[in-house]
Design a protein around this motif. Structure first.
Motif, PDB file in Angstrom:
ATOM      1  N   ILE A 151      94.308 -29.279  -7.030  1.00 42.28           N
ATOM      2  CA  ILE A 151      93.368 -30.440  -6.711  1.00 42.28           C
ATOM      3  C   ILE A 151      93.510 -31.124  -5.437  1.00 42.28           C
ATOM      4  N   LYS A 152      92.403 -32.079  -5.109  1.00 37.67           N
ATOM      5  CA  LYS A 152      92.854 -32.797  -4.248  1.00 37.67           C
ATOM      6  C   LYS A 152      93.258 -34.289  -4.830  1.00 37.67           C
ATOM      7  N   ALA A 153      94.490 -34.861  -4.376  1.00 34.94           N
ATOM      8  CA  ALA A 153      94.926 -36.095  -4.970  1.00 34.94           C
ATOM      9  C   ALA A 153      94.653 -37.218  -4.068  1.00 34.94           C
ATOM     10  N   TYR A 154      94.166 -38.439  -4.781  1.00 30.48           N
ATOM     11  CA  TYR A 154      93.511 -39.686  -4.240  1.00 30.48           C
ATOM     12  C   TYR A 154      94.374 -40.579  -4.601  1.00 30.48           C
ATOM     13  N   ASP A 155      94.797 -41.719  -3.748  1.00 27.30           N
ATOM     14  CA  ASP A 155      95.475 -42.524  -4.192  1.00 27.30           C
ATOM     15  C   ASP A 155      94.492 -43.832  -4.376  1.00 27.30           C
ATOM     16  N   ILE A 156      95.044 -44.860  -5.363  1.00 26.46           N
ATOM     17  CA  ILE A 156      94.232 -45.948  -5.711  1.00 26.46           C
ATOM     18  C   ILE A 156      95.258 -47.092  -5.892  1.00 26.46           C
ATOM     19  N   TYR A 157      94.905 -48.362  -5.522  1.00 24.77           N
ATOM     20  CA  TYR A 157      95.551 -49.493  -5.587  1.00 24.77           C
ATOM     21  C   TYR A 157      94.967 -50.567  -6.221  1.00 24.77           C
ATOM     22  N   GLY A 158      95.930 -51.540  -6.856  1.00 32.05           N
ATOM     23  CA  GLY A 158      95.511 -52.889  -7.295  1.00 32.05           C
ATOM     24  C   GLY A 158      96.374 -53.388  -8.130  1.00 32.05           C
ATOM     25  N   LEU A 159      96.170 -54.584  -8.656  1.00 33.52           N
ATOM     26  CA  LEU A 159      97.208 -55.456  -9.500  1.00 33.52           C
ATOM     27  C   LEU A 159      96.428 -55.962 -10.346  1.00 33.52           C
ATOM     28  N   THR A 160      97.088 -56.425 -11.390  1.00 32.08           N
ATOM     29  CA  THR A 160      96.286 -57.157 -12.782  1.00 32.08           C
ATOM     30  C   THR A 160      95.840 -58.531 -12.132  1.00 32.08           C
ATOM     31  N   GLU A 161      96.631 -59.307 -11.510  1.00 37.25           N
ATOM     32  CA  GLU A 161      96.154 -60.385 -10.892  1.00 37.25           C
ATOM     33  C   GLU A 161      94.659 -60.500 -10.414  1.00 37.25           C
ATOM     34  N   LEU A 162      94.485 -59.541  -9.839  1.00 36.71           N
ATOM     35  CA  LEU A 162      93.241 -59.514  -9.024  1.00 36.71           C
ATOM     36  C   LEU A 162      92.043 -58.559  -9.777  1.00 36.71           C
ATOM     37  N   SER A 163      92.576 -57.776 -11.117  1.00 36.20           N
ATOM     38  CA  SER A 163      91.602 -57.115 -11.928  1.00 36.20           C
ATOM     39  C   SER A 163      92.437 -55.940 -12.417  1.00 36.20           C
ATOM     40  N   GLY A 164      92.817 -55.125 -11.596  1.00 38.30           N
ATOM     41  CA  GLY A 164      93.527 -53.794 -11.730  1.00 38.30           C
ATOM     42  C   GLY A 164      93.471 -52.962 -10.846  1.00 38.30           C
ATOM     43  N   PRO A 165      93.451 -51.595 -11.205  1.00 38.16           N
ATOM     44  CA  PRO A 165      93.177 -50.511 -10.213  1.00 38.16           C
ATOM     45  C   PRO A 165      91.981 -50.457  -9.778  1.00 38.16           C
ATOM     46  N   GLY A 166      91.709 -50.266  -8.242  1.00 36.70           N
ATOM     47  CA  GLY A 166      90.493 -50.167  -7.763  1.00 36.70           C
ATOM     48  C   GLY A 166      90.115 -51.223  -6.762  1.00 36.70           C
ATOM     49  N   VAL A 167      91.090 -52.272  -6.475  1.00 35.52           N
ATOM     50  CA  VAL A 167      91.081 -53.261  -5.592  1.00 35.52           C
ATOM     51  C   VAL A 167      90.731 -52.294  -4.111  1.00 35.52           C
ATOM     52  N   ALA A 168      91.468 -51.241  -4.073  1.00 38.95           N
ATOM     53  CA  ALA A 168      91.388 -50.168  -2.832  1.00 38.95           C
ATOM     54  C   ALA A 168      91.592 -48.900  -3.477  1.00 38.95           C
ATOM     55  N   PHE A 169      90.956 -48.143  -2.741  1.00 38.52           N
ATOM     56  CA  PHE A 169      90.921 -46.517  -3.034  1.00 38.52           C
ATOM     57  C   PHE A 169      90.844 -45.686  -1.761  1.00 38.52           C
ATOM     58  N   GLU A 170      91.253 -44.502  -2.220  1.00 37.09           N
ATOM     59  CA  GLU A 170      91.119 -43.544  -0.809  1.00 37.09           C
ATOM     60  C   GLU A 170      89.872 -42.876  -0.974  1.00 37.09           C
ATOM     61  N   CYS A 171      89.383 -42.492   0.218  1.00 44.78           N
ATOM     62  CA  CYS A 171      88.101 -41.680   0.177  1.00 44.78           C
ATOM     63  C   CYS A 171      88.521 -40.295   0.579  1.00 44.78           C
ATOM     64  N   SER A 172      87.473 -39.331   1.091  1.00 44.76           N
ATOM     65  CA  SER A 172      87.890 -37.964   1.303  1.00 44.76           C
ATOM     66  C   SER A 172      88.689 -38.075   2.737  1.00 44.76           C
ATOM     67  N   ALA A 173      88.618 -39.066   3.453  1.00 42.99           N
ATOM     68  CA  ALA A 173      89.419 -38.847   4.679  1.00 42.99           C
ATOM     69  C   ALA A 173      90.914 -39.207   4.646  1.00 42.99           C
ATOM     70  N   GLN A 174      91.255 -39.761   3.553  1.00 48.29           N
ATOM     71  CA  GLN A 174      92.603 -40.212   3.267  1.00 48.29           C
ATOM     72  C   GLN A 174      93.349 -40.792   4.315  1.00 48.29           C
ATOM     73  N   GLY A 175      92.593 -41.509   4.990  1.00 43.96           N
ATOM     74  CA  GLY A 175      93.501 -42.187   6.092  1.00 43.96           C
ATOM     75  C   GLY A 175      93.798 -43.806   5.762  1.00 43.96           C
TER      76      GLY A 175
END
Lengths: 433, 144
Positions: A230-254
């Motif tokens: 697969i291609k593995a993507y990172d995702i970031y978030g915290l409960t205080e701000l809602s949860g996962p998805g505050v930030a996420f990786e795109c295909s460029a993965q930079g």
């Protein structure tokens, strides 16, 4: 070809993003001033009023919020809407036993799920996909967030939640799951298990994975990618701000794109609170400009990272954050769960024991091990082996209910825990990430 | 009457027992009997010494967790059925034995000394009265 869930906003011009941020920030500060006395007092103490906030340039005038504030204001003190307008809570562990309870209106849930939908789309997800969500469902935000995002994208969603690996694999293979959402360590574990069962990367229908909630290295990414194919993507978030998805990786993965129409990111010096220029490493601070029920203003994440606004080849214009490089506090993330040493101290003290302990974290076969060594004290000791084991078990149960994950409690000799310059070393993290 | 035994917490890893015996040796404490209960992680050393209070203080000063426990020390004839007769008394009186161990080499050469930790020390003791058994005191132990 890059796909977007909400192209207009995800690829908006810098001017447009700033315009939205200015407008939302000014309105948010007014609402918080009117509805959240706790934050209003903090503003008053700093001598700032809603009239002083005209644009994101004024952000640094506002006081910070921290996990300590969440504890002090627990449970309703930071609520931005009447409870009757709230439809959900999610919760994560706090610093000393009081859990963080975050509230959501329907608007907040939609916003959160849209952020997750952006992440799934960025990983190539469409309504043709079968998305298996193997994050825990419940108070933990991982399951509910990605589940909602998957629905919004229109994927066929398999809500397996965490655990029961053989059943996870059965669904992946039988229902031909194409996207997997879970913690990176669980993905690695699944990959290993599938390899043992004789499935090669070409046999596995998965094509992408969205992995977050704990630190992982590029080596681990490559390993997961090759075992699962697969291609593995990172995702970031915290409960205080809602949860996962505050930030996420795109295909460029930079780096991970922060959803700037909802969250304004700043990098500060964790010691002085001073805002640092773009590209400098520091503590990540977020202001939620669109959330209603739990409107975090300048919330200190304690995550250390950098931001960049350099143009991304994926076409998205939102600022990117690097993978967090560490923490400016002593929080550990073990099996995706936040653990503060102070919580272990609280459990020990609650049981009437001295707080002489050491946490040893390691990663064995891609799974975190979590040992708590406790120095034996006269209070804990009896001549009866069974009774000591019973006390050991009660401690272990106490930790489980405080932290939500199981710790192995070992009793060690008094004064045997390493001390450095008189201070006990509380945490030994042997994980190489 | 019961005697005082020292119970000492020991981590289950190499060198721990030696640490304890070194401390006792340095302070000229004479051990009469020793038994260890162990689990995967830790053990409890149960020690009968000439001066239990002194030994407990010394161990605590040397950063051991130690406590004093009342146990019964009974001299029984060193012959077939010796222990069985004694246990028969406990059995009839429904005395529960938590643990026990034994040592030889007391003053009475034809006797073995049995150490019992029981649920109710006083009750067990009264049952043993009048059976002609020697129930040892701290002084007896010190004297050995």
């Amino acid at each position: 070809m890059e796909r977007y869930y909400q192209e207009t906003i995800e690829c908006a011009s810098r001017e447009e993003i700033v315009r939205i941020q200015n407008e939302r920030l000014v309105a948010q500060i007014r609402r918080v001033w009117d509805n959240v006395p706790y934050y209003r007092k903090k503003m008053e103490a700093k001598g700032v009023a809603p009239e002083d906030i005209h644009s994101i340039e004024d952000l640094s005038k506002l006081p910070f919020l921290s996990k300590d504030d969440l504890r002090t204001a627990y449970p309703y003190g930071l609520l931005g809407k009447p409870l009757k307008e709230c439809v959900r809570i999610q919760s994560t562990s706090g610093t000393t036993g009081k859990r963080v309870v975050a509230f959501y209106t329907q608007h907040d849930i939609d916003l959160w799920e849209e952020c997750c939908a952006r992440a799934i789309t960025a990983a190539g997800g469409t309504d043709e996909d079968v998305c298996q969500v193997s994050y825990g469902y419940g108070l933990f935000t991982g399951g509910p967030g990605l589940n909602g995002g998957s629905h919004k994208v229109g994927c066929l969603t398999i809500p397996t939640s965490s655990g029961n690996t053989d059943r996870q694999i059965m669904f992946i293979m039988d229902l031909k799951a194409t996207i997997l959402c879970c913690t990176p360590s669980y993905a690695a574990y699944l990959g290993e298990r599938m390899r043992e069962m004789g499935y090669g990367p070409d046999d596995i229908p998965l094509k992408a994975g969205i992995f977050g909630a704990e630190a992982w290295s590029e080596e681990m990414r490559r390993e997961i990618e090759s075992t699962l194919g697969i291609k593995a993507y990172d995702i970031y978030g915290l409960t205080e701000l809602s949860g996962p998805g505050v930030a996420f990786e795109c295909s460029a993965q930079g780096g991970m794109h922060i959803n700037e129409d909802h969250f304004i990111a700043e990098i500060i010096d964790p010691d002085t609170g001073e805002v640092l220029p773009e590209g400098t490493q520091g503590e990540l601070v977020f202001t939620a400009i669109d959330k209603e029920a739990f409107p975090m203003i300048r919330y200190r994440t304690r995550d250390i990272c950098t931001l960049t606004r350099e143009k991304c080849s994926c076409g998205r214009t939102h600022v990117r954050m690097s993978k967090p490089k560490g923490r400016s506090d002593d929080m550990l993330i073990i099996r995706g769960v936040n653990v503060f040493p102070s919580q272990i101290e609280t459990v020990l003290l609650n049981h009437g024991y001295a707080a002489n302990y050491q946490i040893i974290v390691d990663r064995v076969n891609n799974t975190d091990t979590f040992d708590v060594q406790v120095e034996m004290t006269p209070e804990m000791f009896t001549d009866n082996v069974g009774e000591i084991e019973e006390r050991q078990k009660k401690l272990s149960d106490g930790l489980k209910s405080m932290l939500g994950i199981k710790a192995k409690v070992s009793l060690v000799s008094p004064k045997s825990i390493a001390r450095s310059e008189g201070k006990a070393v509380r945490v030994i993290d042997k994980r190489k990430i | 009457m019961s005697i005082k035994q020292i119970s000492v917490f020991l981590e289950n890893k190499p060198g721990q027992l030696k640490k304890m015996t070194s401390v006792l040796a340095q302070h000229q404490i004479d051990m009469r009997a020793l038994s260890i209960a162990e689990t995967k992680d830790f053990g409890i050393a149960r020690v009968v010494v000439d001066d239990a209070y002194e030994a407990a203080n010394i161990l605590k000063e040397n950063v051991f967790v130690a406590s004093l426990t009342s146990v019964l020390a009974v001299a029984i004839p060193d012959e077939p059925g010796g222990l069985d007769k004694l246990l028969d008394v406990f059995d009839k009186a429904k005395v529960n034995i938590e643990y026990m161990y034994a040592f030889l080499g007391g003053k009475e050469a034809d006797h073995a000394c049995m150490i019992f930790r029981v649920g109710d020390t006083k009750a067990a003791e009264s049952r043993l009265q009048g059976l002609g058994l020697h129930i040892m005191s701290n002084e007896d132990i010190a004297d050995l």
